[in-house]
Write a protein that holds these residues in place. Structure first.
Motif, PDB file in Angstrom:
ATOM      1  N   ARG A  91      -7.602   3.320   0.766  1.00  0.00           N
ATOM      2  CA  ARG A  91      -7.148   4.718   0.803  1.00  0.00           C
ATOM      3  C   ARG A  91      -8.072   5.598  -0.027  1.00  0.00           C
ATOM      4  O   ARG A  91      -8.331   6.742   0.300  1.00  0.00           O
ATOM      5  N   SER A  92      -8.595   5.052  -1.121  1.00  0.00           N
ATOM      6  CA  SER A  92      -9.526   5.817  -1.950  1.00  0.00           C
ATOM      7  C   SER A  92     -10.854   6.027  -1.219  1.00  0.00           C
ATOM      8  O   SER A  92     -11.419   7.108  -1.227  1.00  0.00           O
ATOM      9  N   GLU A 151       0.831  -1.206   0.000  1.00  0.00           N
ATOM     10  CA  GLU A 151       0.000   0.000   0.000  1.00  0.00           C
ATOM     11  C   GLU A 151       0.866   1.258   0.000  1.00  0.00           C
ATOM     12  O   GLU A 151       0.567   2.236  -0.700  1.00  0.00           O
ATOM     13  N   GLY A 161       0.996   3.873  -3.012  1.00  0.00           N
ATOM     14  CA  GLY A 161       0.610   5.241  -2.669  1.00  0.00           C
ATOM     15  C   GLY A 161       1.673   6.254  -3.040  1.00  0.00           C
ATOM     16  O   GLY A 161       1.369   7.344  -3.537  1.00  0.00           O
ATOM     17  N   ASP A 167       1.247   9.302  -5.652  1.00  0.00           N
ATOM     18  CA  ASP A 167       1.536  10.689  -5.277  1.00  0.00           C
ATOM     19  C   ASP A 167       2.531  11.325  -6.236  1.00  0.00           C
ATOM     20  O   ASP A 167       2.477  12.537  -6.488  1.00  0.00           O
ATOM     21  N   GLU A 183      -7.941   8.019  -6.661  1.00  0.00           N
ATOM     22  CA  GLU A 183      -6.977   6.948  -6.421  1.00  0.00           C
ATOM     23  C   GLU A 183      -7.184   5.710  -7.301  1.00  0.00           C
ATOM     24  O   GLU A 183      -6.207   5.080  -7.721  1.00  0.00           O
TER      25      GLU A 183
END
Length: 423
Positions: free
Chosen positions: A121-122, A37, A41, A45, A372
């Protein structure tokens, strides 16, 4: 295409490894998932950091190119107007078509839930779209810099559009200086995007592994469902080219289809409208379009307008909203359609992976949809991108034939080189 296959391979391997490891609950799984993850991520980013400057720079240069094209004469202005109308028409079709298709063929509930868990996370970043009054009040930014800092892309796009239109009214020296400056920013951002995409197999593998752990084999079916739904928007825009050729260009359907095949073949093999330009010029020649018309209209189309892009970009965002169970009011979809049509003017004529995030992010943010999932969907962009490119090339030829016919009619000629050319 080599990088495309590497990213697709990383997606397949990530889902397969995550599914197998998650099914047997192998040792070290609980510690590996957070690392995956984090890796995915960080890669996402890295792409996100280029979006604001790239969107602004491309929009300024795109509007400047459009204005410069319109200044070149009546034919160029006519071409710009025709392509703008077609962009809005294809976007409107997608705004109606995609919600209807998803109502008839929704993503399986279990797959949607598993994918949401795989991209937790989304899910945490989902925000509600503003109401109509709040949306109207927020369109004009009081501070464009603050809008950029807060990822308020719709107000930023409004300011950038107004700024770009103001730039087109400046004296030639000042106009060229500013467009050159923003063009250099866009080029630099595209270099950074290229670096980040070079790492895409790692980032996509990490994200796919996480999804595979949580979603299992249902992730594969969901991605195939996504490809079919989004490609349907491109196929609709592609199909629109044929009535444009028949009713606008006065051509017989078989004749137009035969003339478009060589350019379509080049588009399939290169995923680039720009690389297809010589074949498009040859196709319009076979249709009897005067060289003077084709040499103006086709370069404008390739450089500025891609008719499938706003339709398919909007379809991606609508699909993500469906995936996350986010209801979309007609006003919200209309907002996304406006943003899709405007930002397409600044998109780059390169394979879809380069412009995928920068083109779709403004639409998603304006509609309150998380961005995301785009990092995972970019891995399967190869198939929709083929539909995009072939649809763009086909429409460019059809619209050029229609423009040539309208030019001849306006001139009052009794001989139309398009309609009267021998079959």
């Amino acid at each position: 295409m080599g990088q495309t296959w590497r990213i697709l391979t990383a997606l397949i391997l990530g889902i397969a490894l995550g599914t197998g490891w998650g099914w047997v609950r192998g040792p070290g799984l609980d510690s590996t998932v957070p690392i995956a993850e984090l890796t995915g991520g960080l890669w996402l980013d890295g792409l996100r950091m280029t979006i604001i400057p790239l969107v602004v720079a491309l929009l300024v240069t795109g509007i400047a190119r459009t204005a410069d094209s319109a200044r070149e004469g009546n034919l160029a202005l006519r071409s710009v107007l025709v392509f703008v109308c077609l962009l809005w028409l294809s976007t409107a079709i997608a705004a109606v078509l995609i919600p209807g298709l998803l109502a008839l063929s929704p993503i399986p509930t279990e797959a949607a839930a598993a994918l949401r868990e795989g991209l937790a996370r989304s899910h945490d970043k989902v925000t509600a779209a503003p109401g109509v009054l709040a949306f109207l009040r927020s369109i004009v930014p009081t501070n464009p810099v603050a809008a950029a800092a807060n990822d308020a892309l719709l107000p930023l796009i409004v300011f950038t559009t107004v700024f770009a239109l103001a730039v087109t009214r400046l004296p030639a020296g000042h106009r060229e200086m500013l467009t050159g400056f923003f063009g250099a920013i866009a080029d630099a951002m595209l270099v950074i995007v290229g670096w980040v995409l070079w790492l895409a197999p790692i980032g996509v593998f990490a994200l796919a592994f996480t999804v595979g752990v949580h979603a299992g084999t249902s992730a594969i079916g969901a991605l195939l469902h996504y490809i079919m739904i989004v490609s349907a928007a491109g196929l609709a825009a592609w199909g629109l080219a044929y009535p444009v050729a028949v009713f606008g260009g006065g051509l017989s359907l078989p004749r137009f289809a035969r003339a478009a095949i060589p350019a379509q073949a080049v588009a399939l093999s290169t995923q680039s409208s720009l690389a297809s330009l010589p074949s498009m010029l040859k196709g319009t020649e076979l249709l009897g379009v005067p060289a003077g018309v084709a040499s103006v209209s086709l370069p404008i189309a390739v450089a500025i307008f891609r008719v499938t892009s706003p339709a398919m970009n909007l379809a991606v965002v609508i699909y993500i909203a469906h995936w996350f169970g986010i209801p979309l009011a007609p006003a919200t979809i209309a907002t996304g359609a406006v943003v899709a049509a405007i930002t397409t003017i600044g998109s780059v004529s390169l394979p879809g992976q380069v412009s995928f995030l920068t083109s779709i992010t403004p639409i998603a943010v304006s509609m309150g949809v998380p961005i995301e999932p785009l990092a995972l969907l970019i891995a399967v962009e190869m198939v929709p991108d083929l539909v995009r490119t072939v649809g763009n090339v086909t429409m460019d030829i059809a619209a050029t034939a229609a423009i040539a016919r309208s030019v001849r009619h306006r001139a009052g000629s009794q001989h139309d080189p398009v309609t009267n050319a021998p079959d």
